[in-house]
Scaffold this active site. Structure first.
Site, PDB file in Angstrom:
ATOM      1  N   TYR A  79       0.845  -1.145   0.080  1.00 31.68           N
ATOM      2  CA  TYR A  79      -0.125   0.032   0.021  1.00 31.68           C
ATOM      3  C   TYR A  79       0.837   1.289  -0.085  1.00 31.68           C
ATOM      4  CZ  TYR A  79      -2.819  -3.741   2.367  1.00 31.68           C
ATOM      5  OH  TYR A  79      -3.013  -4.899   2.485  1.00 31.68           O
ATOM      6  N   ASP A 136      -1.427   7.469 -10.731  1.00 33.98           N
ATOM      7  CA  ASP A 136      -1.729   6.026 -10.454  1.00 33.98           C
ATOM      8  C   ASP A 136      -1.387   5.174 -11.775  1.00 33.98           C
ATOM      9  OD1 ASP A 136      -2.246   3.849  -8.780  1.00 33.98           O
ATOM     10  OD2 ASP A 136      -3.460   5.336  -7.529  1.00 33.98           O
TER      11      ASP A 136
END
Length: 521
Positions: A175, A321
């Site tokens: 993460y 992203d």
């Protein structure tokens, strides 16, 4: 071949001609990304890069693009082909109860092999060469700012270790972590990831703390209430927000098998340390943390120990992203660092994501190949799967099936949407077993020819990826399934189905025999 740590892996990359040492000065702010992006988009994914002269960080090194090619993925897992790993998984899943002494004896080597997979705790390890319980700073590491509109610097390839407050099982997830200052960082575990579920379990436990353990219903009601009031931990409750801490440890720069395992969609009850042991064919060695009750890889380059507060969220993002777009700001828990341990002269391991193809694409294709046998346990009619890189793995899945009864394609769609991280798949296209799903030209030709859109497309609502910026609500939206199999009379299709155009073998052989004299090539 397996690797005990990141340094053995780097040495293997160099021996294989798969590593480029970059000695010119490079800024970790944007420049590392631009260089890596150009390399990763070169034919075959380019080479892994080891930056040895980082602006503002004398003596530091950054490894990036380590998984960024088919060959490096195979090297990382010590195989010639990823099919070898898939076959090993298939063999374990296909074990039958032995009948008779001879069959039991034949199973002994497999049982002995299984004993190699389990992690083992050791007294100390290289990650303890330097221990800092005070006077440390996250800003002392060459953490990257990847893209111009990122909210700051992000740790992009961490192995985040948490423990389920209910069962005690550990999880290792990858993460991203936005570095806020010397001692705090964002903990971007997306809502449906296991780390986030551990956080929710801690919330449930804290909310039920005042209830009598003898009252199961009261415990459950308190848990239901806190989940509703906090939208599953994604916001703070207007009042009576449970407080407390959940311990977290972060390992950066682990051996390649463990780093890879942090991104695999493992079943929640199977520890990634065990999967890494399976891939490495030797156990992961763990050491106890200094300030939290967790274990971390003994050979990690860097370990961050700390906790998240159950009553603290902070704005995290934006972040460039793997969708090719910036994921937007949102509220996430804050990781407070209580201790930093690391090897002498630690090597900082990172990745970048953005418009494909990039390093994560090769990792995703490895997951696709390796975990196909596991998908077949639940969906036995599954023949093959393709997650096109341009579909960023959760936007498009193409599957071929061995069709045996009416409506089976729709059954497969719903089965896929029930499988862990596959629940995020925005579009599923189901074709017959005679279609090669790895050939997108063939898929496009046959799928589009075989469908009647009104009849063969279905929509459903459910969880979607947190990075999906087009969904009607965060984490919730629609998904589409396309039944591109041949339709049967039992499915209401009564028209004749035409034959596919193919040349006969006799003519093909005749042309083969005279091809050279034709002088076409």
């Amino acid at each position: 071949m397996s690797y005990s740590d990141l340094r053995e892996w780097i040495a293997a990359l160099e021996r294989a001609g798969e590593l480029k040492r970059v000695k010119a000065e490079v800024d970790p702010i944007l420049e590392v990304t631009e260089i890596t992006d150009r390399v990763s988009k070169s034919p075959g994914g380019g080479r892994a890069l080891l930056f040895e002269n980082l602006k503002g960080y004398p003596g530091s090194q950054v490894l990036i693009n380590q998984f960024g090619s088919a060959r490096r993925m195979n090297l990382a897992l010590g195989v010639e082909s990823l099919d070898e790993v898939a076959q090993r998984i298939h063999q374990f899943l296909d074990v039958k109860s032995p009948e008779g002494l001879l069959e039991k004896i034949k199973m002994l080597p497999m049982l002995a092999d299984m004993g190699k997979f389990f992690p083992k705790t050791v007294s100390s390890g290289p990650c303890k060469e330097v221990i800092k319980k005070d006077g440390f700073s996250l800003l002392g590491f060459p953490v990257l700012q990847c893209w111009p509109k990122d909210g700051g610097r992000f740790i992009t390839l961490p192995c985040v270790i948490t423990r389920d407050p209910r069962t005690g099982k550990r999880n290792v997830g990858c993460y991203r972590m936005q570095v806020y200052d010397e001692r705090t960082a964002g903990m971007h575990w997306q809502r449906q990831k296991v780390g986030a579920e551990h956080y929710r379990e801690a919330l449930r436990k804290a909310a039920s703390a005042g209830e009598s353990p003898a009252s199961t219903q009261a415990f459950a009601s308190a848990a239901v209430d806190v989940m509703a009031r906090t939208s599953g931990g994604s916001m703070l409750a207007p009042s009576d927000q449970p407080s407390g801490r959940m311990e977290v440890a972060v390992a950066i720069g682990t051996d390649p098998a463990l780093t890879f395992c942090s991104i695999v969609p493992a079943p929640p009850d199977v520890e990634e340390f065990l999967i890494a042991g399976f891939l490495r064919q030797q156990p992961v060695e763990l050491v106890k943390c200094e300030t939290v009750e967790l274990e971390v890889p003994a050979t990690a380059e860097i370990v961050l120990e700390g906790y998240v507060q159950l009553d603290e969220l902070r704005s995290e993002g934006p972040f460039g992203d793997h969708t090719g777009f910036y994921s937007l700001e949102d509220q996430y828990p804050v990781f407070h660092v209580t201790c930093v341990t690391h090897r002498k002269n630690p090597i900082y391991s990172a990745t970048i994501v953005g418009k494909p193809p990039m390093e994560d694409g090769w990792m995703g294709k490895a997951v696709e190949r390796i975990f196909l046998p596991l998908m077949r346990v639940t969906i036995p009619e599954l023949v093959d799967v393709n997650l096109p890189v341009e579909g960023i793995f959760h936007n498009l899945m193409i599957v071929s099936i061995r069709k045996s009864y009416p409506g089976q394609a729709r059954k497969v769609m719903n089965a896929i949407w029930s499988l862990g991280q596959a629940m995020f798949t925005k579009v599923i296209v189901v074709v017959d077993e005679d279609v090669n799903v790895q050939d997108l030209r063939e898929v496009t030709l046959k799928a589009l020819n075989h469908i009647d859109p009104e009849r063969d497309i279905q929509f459903t609502l459910g969880p979607v990826d947190s990075l999906d910026h087009a969904s009607r609500l965060p984490d919730y939206g629609s998904k589409m399934g396309v039944d591109a199999t041949r339709k049967w009379p039992a499915e209401g299709f009564t028209r004749p189905w035409p034959d596919e155009i193919r040349m006969d073998e006799k003519t093909k052989a005749a042309v083969d025999s005279k091809w050279k004299e034709l002088g076409i090539d």
